[in-house]
Design a protein around this motif. Structure first.
Motif: not given
Length: 201
Positions: A191-199
């Motif tokens: 989930s953290v990776k997905e959030i960072e990729s969206k940013r």
């Protein structure tokens, strides 16, 4: 089959002990001699005990055996541990009755010594028209202690098995819990990776 030492047939033995041991009596095996003397003891009214033996220096096999009355010898005296302990029953009275069998070079076992006389009374009683031993001897304290310890050991083994089963169950639950935590951590990391990729996007 039992034979005399000169090779002539003496008697057929099939669990009967009507005949008495004698020096020169032969047996096919050591076990056959034991069976015969045990049956003879039962018929006469005493209990046989397998006593001393000697081994061959060449191959280590038993070549000499003494079979005695269970009242042979005397009990060793030991220091008294407690005055409150019940004295053990006297089970040995120095009885000399015995047979000695020896394995000859040609393989058979021969009676080399026989002492018939006992220094104590023999206990027999009639049953079904035949004399049999009245097996009324009580176990001495050593035998009773062995049985008690054996029973206690069996109880401890069952208890240990139950504890082992509970431990295995706890370990399985801990492993499942650990696997669940690992999956949760993996989900969080993803989930953290997905959030960072969206940013970044």
């Amino acid at each position: 089959m039992i034979e005399s030492s000169n090779g002539q047939e003496a008697a057929a033995f099939e669990g009967s002990s009507d005949m008495e041991p004698y020096v020169g009596m032969e047996f096919e095996t050591e076990e056959a001699a034991k069976v015969f003397y045990d049956a003879y003891a039962t018929q006469l009214g005493f209990i046989m005990r397998v006593d001393a033996f000697r081994r061959s220096l060449r191959d280590g096999k038993v070549v000499w055996r003494r079979l005695v009355c269970n009242k042979e010898g005397f009990r060793k005296t030991r220091p008294k541990r407690s005055e409150s302990r019940k004295p053990r029953a006297i089970t040995r009275e120095g009885c000399k009755a015995m047979i000695v069998v020896k394995r000859e070079k040609y393989g058979k076992w021969i009676v080399t010594r026989f002492i018939k006389e006992h220094n104590h009374s023999l206990v027999v009683s009639p049953a079904n028209g035949r004399r049999t031993v009245l097996l009324s001897q009580t176990l001495d304290e050593k035998d009773m202690k062995i049985r008690e310890l054996t029973a206690e050991l069996q109880r401890e083994r069952k208890r240990s098995a139950a504890y082992q089963e509970q431990l295995d169950m706890v370990l399985r639950e801990m492993e499942e819990h650990s696997n669940q935590l690992s999956r949760n951590i993996d989900d969080i990391v993803q989930s953290v990776k997905e959030i960072e990729s969206k940013r970044v996007a």
